[in-house]
Design a protein around this motif. Structure first.
Motif, short mmCIF file in Angstrom:
data_model
loop_
_atom_site.label_atom_id
_atom_site.label_comp_id
_atom_site.label_asym_id
_atom_site.label_seq_id
_atom_site.Cartn_x
_atom_site.Cartn_y
_atom_site.Cartn_z
N UNK A 133 0.85 -0.98 -0.01
CA UNK A 133 -0.08 -0.11 -0.10
C UNK A 133 0.95 1.29 0.02
N UNK A 134 0.76 2.15 -0.87
CA UNK A 134 1.44 3.53 -0.98
C UNK A 134 0.33 4.48 -0.43
N UNK A 135 0.96 5.17 0.78
CA UNK A 135 0.11 6.27 1.36
C UNK A 135 0.16 7.76 0.48
N UNK A 136 -0.92 8.21 0.19
CA UNK A 136 -1.04 9.33 -0.46
C UNK A 136 -1.01 10.76 0.31
N UNK A 137 -1.34 10.70 1.64
CA UNK A 137 -1.13 11.86 2.30
C UNK A 137 -0.98 11.62 3.79
N UNK A 138 -0.34 12.66 4.56
CA UNK A 138 0.04 12.50 5.93
C UNK A 138 -1.11 11.80 6.58
N UNK A 139 -0.85 10.82 7.36
CA UNK A 139 -1.71 10.01 8.08
C UNK A 139 -1.52 9.66 9.46
N UNK A 140 -2.51 10.37 10.31
CA UNK A 140 -2.23 10.23 12.05
C UNK A 140 -3.41 9.96 12.50
N UNK A 141 -3.44 9.01 13.41
CA UNK A 141 -4.77 9.00 14.18
C UNK A 141 -6.00 8.86 13.12
N UNK A 142 -5.96 8.03 12.45
CA UNK A 142 -6.93 7.64 11.14
C UNK A 142 -7.90 6.68 11.44
N UNK A 143 -9.09 6.79 11.39
CA UNK A 143 -10.22 5.67 11.59
C UNK A 143 -10.13 4.86 10.50
N UNK A 144 -10.52 3.50 10.81
CA UNK A 144 -10.86 2.57 9.84
C UNK A 144 -11.61 3.09 8.94
N UNK A 145 -12.78 3.64 9.00
CA UNK A 145 -13.77 4.09 8.08
C UNK A 145 -13.11 5.23 7.17
N UNK A 146 -12.14 5.97 7.46
CA UNK A 146 -11.54 6.81 6.59
C UNK A 146 -9.98 6.28 5.95
N UNK A 147 -9.83 5.32 6.26
CA UNK A 147 -8.37 4.89 5.94
C UNK A 147 -7.94 4.95 4.59
N UNK A 148 -9.01 4.30 3.85
CA UNK A 148 -8.72 4.33 2.35
C UNK A 148 -8.53 5.68 1.55
N UNK A 149 -8.86 6.69 2.39
CA UNK A 149 -8.73 7.84 2.03
C UNK A 149 -7.66 8.53 1.81
N UNK A 150 -6.43 7.86 2.63
CA UNK A 150 -5.26 8.19 2.85
C UNK A 150 -4.23 7.37 2.08
N UNK A 151 -5.01 6.47 1.02
CA UNK A 151 -4.08 5.47 0.24
C UNK A 151 -3.97 6.20 -0.87
N UNK A 152 -2.79 6.27 -1.85
CA UNK A 152 -2.43 6.58 -3.10
C UNK A 152 -2.66 5.29 -4.24
N UNK A 153 -2.38 4.10 -3.73
CA UNK A 153 -2.37 3.10 -4.61
C UNK A 153 -1.71 1.97 -3.95
N UNK A 154 -1.49 0.77 -4.85
CA UNK A 154 -1.33 -0.58 -4.63
C UNK A 154 -0.17 -0.99 -5.47
N UNK A 155 0.61 -1.79 -4.95
CA UNK A 155 1.80 -2.46 -5.92
C UNK A 155 2.23 -3.81 -5.29
N UNK A 156 2.87 -4.65 -6.09
CA UNK A 156 3.58 -5.95 -5.83
C UNK A 156 4.86 -5.68 -4.97
N UNK A 157 4.95 -6.41 -3.91
CA UNK A 157 6.21 -6.18 -3.21
C UNK A 157 6.61 -7.53 -2.80
N UNK A 158 7.98 -8.04 -2.97
CA UNK A 158 8.44 -9.21 -2.66
C UNK A 158 9.37 -8.89 -1.30
N UNK A 159 8.81 -9.30 -0.12
CA UNK A 159 9.61 -9.34 1.11
C UNK A 159 10.45 -10.36 1.42
N UNK A 160 11.70 -10.35 0.91
CA UNK A 160 12.47 -11.27 0.87
C UNK A 160 13.06 -11.20 2.34
#
Length: 285
Positions: A133-160
């Motif tokens: 998940x890539x964050x799109x704007x500064x997020x602090x004390x975000x509710x679950x209901x509003x959480x996706x408003x702070x997301x810019x987008x999504x990508x593949x990551x390989x966590x070696x």
């Protein structure tokens, strides 16, 4: 949009995929896909730029370039451990009562098709396909209901992961997660409008042509909204920060006996709607 970056003439060039084989060169936009870009309404400005200029911008054949990490190195890579029910079970651990949080060093940042370098003293380098998940704007004390408003987008990551360093040595997991090349990212970041439901995406990973991870993010213990909200209680998430949301069952540690990477192994992985990666293992000398 599908934001990407690629190597050209000795530097990294920002671009946008127009189709699976073509990148629009966004050099003339004048910005990299970094914290400042996301913080200053970059996605909307880029969208307007593309509408106005797209027919005049150079096009690049993906086959002719090497992809870089899809966004510039973030201020932090925050990871969630044991976030798939089946993976927790294969690891012999109970499902956690709240998200398990650790970091990867940002020096692990790598392109989606770069070689995976097995560290000089590593014997237990392992793979983990993950939705990032890539964050799109500064997020602090975000509710679950509003959480996706702070997301810019999504990508593949390989966590070696180097399992001996992560699990068998004293201290925290970070040292088993942070070797150079241990965070391949991309091939692109799909803006959130392109992904209908991040909590219901197929993801997979194959080793030398054999599919060994094959799951769906619906097996999350803690979904995207929960994770973003939870992390924002403990730290400020900055624009461009990356959250890696955990891996499903099928990692090398879970086999009996365990299976780990060796030089020459080929790892391929992908997520529905987010493209694919391919890495070849080489041993650091």
């Amino acid at each position: 949009m599908k934001l990407t970056r690629y190597h050209q003439d000795g530097k990294i060039t920002p671009g946008v995929f127009s189709d699976p084989n073509t990148i629009v060169d966004c050099t003339s936009f004048g910005e990299d896909w970094n914290e400042s870009f996301f913080e200053n309404d970059g996605l909307n400005r880029l969208d307007t730029f593309l509408i106005e200029k797209r027919n005049k911008l150079p096009l690049v054949n993906v086959a002719n370039v090497t992809l870089a990490p899809a966004i510039a190195r973030p201020s932090k890579i925050v990871c969630i451990g044991l976030n798939y029910a089946a993976h927790a079970a294969e690891s012999g651990m109970d499902a956690p009562p709240e998200p398990v949080v650790f970091f990867k060093a940002t020096t692990a940042w790598a392109g989606p098709n770069d070689d995976i370098v097995i560290p000089r003293h590593s014997n237990k380098t392992d793979w983990e396909v993950e939705l990032a998940v890539v964050i799109g704007k500064k997020a602090k004390y975000v509710s679950k209901e509003d959480a996706l408003d702070y997301v810019a987008g999504y990508a593949v990551h390989n966590d070696y992961s180097e399992r001996e360093w992560q699990i068998e040595k004293a201290g925290q997991w970070v040292k088993g997660k942070s070797a150079d090349t241990f965070a391949p990212f991309g091939p692109y970041v799909a803006t959130k409008d392109e992904i209908e439901d991040p909590n219901n995406l197929d993801l997979w990973l194959s080793l030398n042509g054999e599919k060994i991870q094959n799951s769906n993010t619906s097996d999350f213990i803690f979904n995207i909204q929960h994770v973003v909200s939870y992390l924002s209680d403990f730290m400020t998430l900055l624009p461009g920060d990356v959250i890696s949301t955990g891996t499903p069952a099928g990692v090398g540690l879970g086999f009996d006996p365990p299976v780990y990477l060796k030089a020459g192994d080929v790892v391929e992985l992908g997520i529905e709607g987010l493209g694919t990666q391919k890495q070849t293992a080489v041993k650091e000398q």
